[in-house]
Structure formats: C-alpha cells, structure tokens
Design a protein around this motif. Structure first.
Motif, PDB file in Angstrom:
ATOM      1  N   LEU A 127       0.823  -1.213   0.000  1.00 40.49           N
ATOM      2  CA  LEU A 127       0.000   0.000   0.000  1.00 40.49           C
ATOM      3  C   LEU A 127       0.857   1.262   0.000  1.00 40.49           C
ATOM      4  O   LEU A 127       0.631   2.199   0.771  1.00 40.49           O
ATOM      5  N   THR A 159       2.435   4.624  -2.127  1.00 34.56           N
ATOM      6  CA  THR A 159       1.972   5.553  -3.155  1.00 34.56           C
ATOM      7  C   THR A 159       2.287   4.988  -4.543  1.00 34.56           C
ATOM      8  O   THR A 159       3.383   4.464  -4.731  1.00 34.56           O
ATOM      9  N   VAL A 209      -2.318   3.957  -2.119  1.00 40.42           N
ATOM     10  CA  VAL A 209      -3.096   4.331  -0.943  1.00 40.42           C
ATOM     11  C   VAL A 209      -4.446   4.897  -1.380  1.00 40.42           C
ATOM     12  O   VAL A 209      -5.499   4.521  -0.848  1.00 40.42           O
TER      13      VAL A 209
END
Length: 322
Positions: A195, A197, A200
């Motif tokens: 998770l 960037t 997210v």
C-alpha cells in the motif's frame, strides 16, 4: 451532427442500463459456470462473486471442486473474468435478491484489484488508445464490459492458452498484462501489496466500493472474503522469476507474511461488519508449493489445477463444510 447526437445518447443509455443491471449482461458467463438448475435455484447455499480466479474452466476451478466434494450443497458462481468490485456492484444486489444465498463468497485478487477501481495510465509508457480507454473506463463502467466482450476475439486469447500450458518459465512467454504493469513501474507489485503511493488512494476507492457491496447484504448472511495471494508472496521461485522480468521488491519478508499491509489494513477497516469472515490462504499456499508441485502457472500469475485443489481443500474447512 444527428449521428453524433444519437451515438452519444445511445452510449449514455447503455451506461445507465449497465450500471443498474436492467439486463443480465453476464448471463453467458454465468451459464458457462453453472447448470440450468443452479441458475434457477432461488435459495442457494453459496453465492460466489469473483474474477478470473473463480471463473476458470469448469471442473478445474475451486468452486467446482467444492461442488464435487459437497453434493448436498448448492453453489452459484457468478464470477466474471476481468472485472473488479465496481462491476460486481452493478449486479450484486439483484443476484442476492434473486438467489437468496445462505452465505456469500467474495474473492479478492491482490495482484490487480486496486487498479480495477482506478486504472494505470501514463503517456510515456502506454499508447494513446490505451490511456484514453483506461481513463474513460474509470468513469464509464460499461466500457469495461465492451472490452471484456471484445477480448474474446483478441489474438491474446490464443497466446495466453499457450503461455499457461507451458511449465517452464520463459520471459518471452510471460503474461502480457504483468509485463505491462512492470513497464509502468518495476515496483508495481511491491507497492500494491505494501500500500505504497500511489496505491493508498486506490485502496480508499476499493474500500469504498467494498462498503457498498457489504451494505447490500443482510447482516445475517455470512460473507467469506477469500484473498488470493500474488505468486511473489508464495516463495522465491515466483519472486525470482518476476525479478528477471524487471520487478523490484522493497521488503520481501513483509510481503510474504500473512498479515502483509494490504490484507492487514482491509481486515481492520472491514472489522465493523460482524458477518464478514476474512480467509487468507497465503500460508497454506506457501507450505504446499514445491519444486514438484507448483500452484501457479510458470508464465502466468493465475493458480493452476494444483492451486485450485489446495484452495478448495482449504476452503472446505474454512467454510465449515467438513
């Protein structure tokens, strides 16, 4: 001008029909996976939603193996290859209303479910046509249906059959969708599982759609969320193969733990639904995958017949069918 106006209005009408499931758009897929008696059943024991992992050929997929082992139980499999939670939400409530399930199975695939709610796009990495399609399909869900139907005539179907029939890892044979993900970002699988960037925000969109799905289900119906691991999580064989394709991984140990970030956060965020049971077969896959008994195809991230057997045996106990 009249032709353009009629075309645009027709497309918007089609989008409305698709989003509200006024027509059973996936009837052909459902018919392929179920008998006529299954489809006519108005009180099934298990109603199954999923993607290609649950919609593989009859007698091979884990749902058919569960049917085989539990002849007194009814399973209606409404899984469709290539769809995600947003497409499922267009028809889930009507399927639940029609078939009154005693329990529901919802299959998650951690390898691409986050991109199904928000597609990848890059002017540098992908063609203009692909970028425009992915950008538009995030707003017009019916485009994914049209693409799904068109894929039946794609040459990729034949090449993928060859790919999945080969037991020896060959970079030139590997699944093109995976290659496309890695061309976009070599850390794609690392970032989706961890998770990181930009996943997210994709996770937030996925969670919102999952909430929509779960809110349509009466609270007295148990929902078994089955998490299909990505092959890189299972052992070094698959991870090394992906590395040879250019994949990079930040923390291999965390990715291969049962409480990896994607699963751990979803479990916590969905904890408010008391009828939801999370089922994570990762550790079972890790124990059962060996040099002589691979659970995934060598050149495709889908589970093979061995993987379907292991998954069905695991679910046999997790679904209290024993």
């Amino acid at each position: 001008m009249n032709t353009i106006i009629i075309t645009v209005l027709s497309f918007f009408l089609f989008e409305v029909l698709y989003r509200n499931s006024f027509i059973d758009f996936y009837k052909a897929e459902t018919s392929h996976l179920n008998s006529e008696a299954d489809m006519a059943n108005t009180s099934v024991d298990f109603l199954v939603f999923g993607d290609s992992f649950s919609a593989t050929a009859k007698e091979i997929n884990y749902i058919d193996k569960l049917r085989e082992n539990n002849p007194t139980k009814s399973f209606l499999n409404v899984s469709v290859p290539g769809i995600g939670i947003r497409q499922v939400n267009t028809f889930a409530s009507k399927k639940i209303e029609k078939h009154n399930p005693k329990a529901i199975i919802y299959q998650v695939y951690v390898g691409n479910d986050l991109t199904d709610v928000d597609h990848l796009w890059s002017w540098e990495k992908f063609s203009i046509t692909r970028n425009l399609y992915w950008a538009a399909s995030d707003y017009f869900l019916s485009l994914s249906y049209l693409n799904h139907k068109a894929s039946a005539f794609s040459p990729r179907v034949t090449s993928r059959t060859t790919t999945m029939a080969t037991d020896i890892f060959r970079p030139d044979y590997y699944d093109q969708r995976t290659i496309r993900f890695l061309n976009y970002d070599t850390s794609y699988f690392n970032n989706t599982l961890m998770l990181k960037t930009p996943f997210v925000s994709r996770y937030d969109a996925w969670l919102e759609e999952m909430n929509v799905f779960l809110e349509t289900i009466p609270k007295d119906i148990p929902v078994y969320v089955v998490w299909i691991p990505h092959c890189s999580q299972v052992d070094s064989y698959y991870m090394n193969n992906l590395k040879s394709l250019g994949a990079t991984f930040e923390d291999e140990i965390v990715i291969q733990q049962s409480d990896y970030p994607f699963f751990a956060k979803a479990t916590k965020d969905l904890n408010a639904y008391t009828n939801v049971i999370q089922i994570n077969p990762l550790s079972v896959f890790q124990v059962n995958d060996t040099n002589d008994h691979r659970l995934y195809f060598a050149n495709d991230p889908h589970i093979n017949d061995n993987g379907n057997v292991v998954l069905s045996d695991f679910l046999q106990s997790e679904l209290s069918l024993e």
